[in-house]
Design an enzyme around this catalytic site. Structure first.
Site, PDB file in Angstrom:
ATOM      1  N   ASN A   1      11.028 -62.250 -59.763  1.00 13.07           N
ATOM      2  CA  ASN A   1      11.933 -61.748 -60.617  1.00 13.07           C
ATOM      3  C   ASN A   1      12.573 -61.023 -59.537  1.00 13.07           C
ATOM      4  OD1 ASN A   1       9.697 -60.494 -61.059  1.00 13.07           O
ATOM      5  ND2 ASN A   1      10.150 -59.281 -62.810  1.00 13.07           N
TER       6      ASN A   1
ATOM      7  N   GLU B   1      10.832 -68.010 -62.746  1.00 11.70           N
ATOM      8  CA  GLU B   1      11.309 -69.355 -62.694  1.00 11.70           C
ATOM      9  C   GLU B   1      12.003 -69.724 -62.523  1.00 11.70           C
ATOM     10  OE1 GLU B   1       9.310 -67.248 -65.085  1.00 11.70           O
ATOM     11  OE2 GLU B   1       8.508 -67.636 -66.086  1.00 11.70           O
TER      12      GLU B   1
ATOM     13  N   CYS C   1      14.282 -69.418 -69.366  1.00 10.34           N
ATOM     14  CA  CYS C   1      13.509 -70.146 -68.930  1.00 10.34           C
ATOM     15  C   CYS C   1      13.367 -71.293 -69.049  1.00 10.34           C
ATOM     16  CB  CYS C   1      12.593 -69.006 -68.421  1.00 10.34           C
ATOM     17  SG  CYS C   1      13.054 -67.937 -66.792  1.00 10.34           S
TER      18      CYS C   1
HETATM   19  N1  THU Z   1      10.203 -62.107 -65.848  1.00 16.46           N
HETATM   20  C1  THU Z   1      10.418 -63.272 -65.335  1.00 16.46           C
HETATM   21  O1  THU Z   1      10.059 -63.292 -63.952  1.00 16.46           O
HETATM   22  N2  THU Z   1       9.275 -64.768 -65.618  1.00 16.46           N
HETATM   23  C2  THU Z   1       8.819 -64.345 -67.467  1.00 16.46           C
HETATM   24  O2  THU Z   1       8.167 -65.323 -67.575  1.00 16.46           O
HETATM   25  C3  THU Z   1       8.999 -62.786 -67.590  1.00 16.46           C
HETATM   26  C4  THU Z   1       9.657 -62.175 -67.844  1.00 16.46           C
HETATM   27  C5  THU Z   1      10.850 -61.241 -65.493  1.00 16.46           C
HETATM   28  C6  THU Z   1      12.166 -60.109 -66.074  1.00 16.46           C
HETATM   29  C7  THU Z   1      11.818 -59.002 -65.453  1.00 16.46           C
HETATM   30  O3  THU Z   1      12.708 -59.190 -64.494  1.00 16.46           O
HETATM   31  C8  THU Z   1      10.882 -58.583 -65.931  1.00 16.46           C
HETATM   32  O4  THU Z   1      10.060 -60.005 -66.031  1.00 16.46           O
HETATM   33  C9  THU Z   1      10.535 -57.774 -67.164  1.00 16.46           C
HETATM   34  O5  THU Z   1      10.977 -58.559 -68.903  1.00 16.46           O
END
Ligand code: THU
Length: 125
Positions: free
Chosen positions: A42, A55, A95
């Site tokens: 992320n 993702e 996602c």
């Molecule tokens: N996040 C992801 O990268 N993937 C997920 O499946 C859930 C959430 C990230 C988005 C944000 O940067 C942080 O986690 C908190 O929601």
């Protein structure tokens, strides 16, 4: 059981996440039909909607390398809390939407609330 190669790659990716706002560090690793593994983490921004999840970053990496329609066979999500301990994380709604379109036949793996490893088809997200 998680695919050990995907798990290791997702853990490594989560360590590279830029998540100063949520302190929720997510890594995603996917495998394509060519056998290649692609990862994403992320990437947050002070403008919240500009952030991207692990993702979608991994899916974008696969598209950059293999073209518009990579055949994704498996995708694994791994997350760490602010204290860098492993925690549950299922793909978010946005996602899930992208996974259904771009990784329709993939086996989607992630960890649940009790540390259990969950595997679903994209359409079951
Ligand atoms: N996040 C992801 O990268 N993937 C997920 O499946 C859930 C959430 C990230 C988005 C944000 O940067 C942080 O986690 C908190 O929601």
């Amino acid at each position: 059981m998680p695919d050990p190669e995907l798990l290791e790659a997702a853990i490594a990716a989560s360590r590279r996440a830029y998540a100063p706002y949520s302190q929720f560090y997510v890594g995603c690793a996917l495998r394509t039909a060519t056998g290649a593994i692609f990862v994403g983490c992320n990437l947050e921004n002070r403008s919240f909607p500009a952030g991207i999840c692990a993702e979608r970053a991994a899916l974008a990496a696969a598209v950059v390398a293999e073209g518009p329609s990579p055949v994704i066979t498996a995708l694994l999500v791994y997350a760490q809390n602010a204290d860098r301990t492993h925690t549950a994380c299922a793909p978010c709604g946005v996602c899930s939407q992208v996974i259904v379109e771009s990784a329709a036949d993939a086996e989607i793996g992630f960890f649940g609330d009790h540390g259990e490893f969950i595997e679903l088809r994209a359409t079951e997200l």
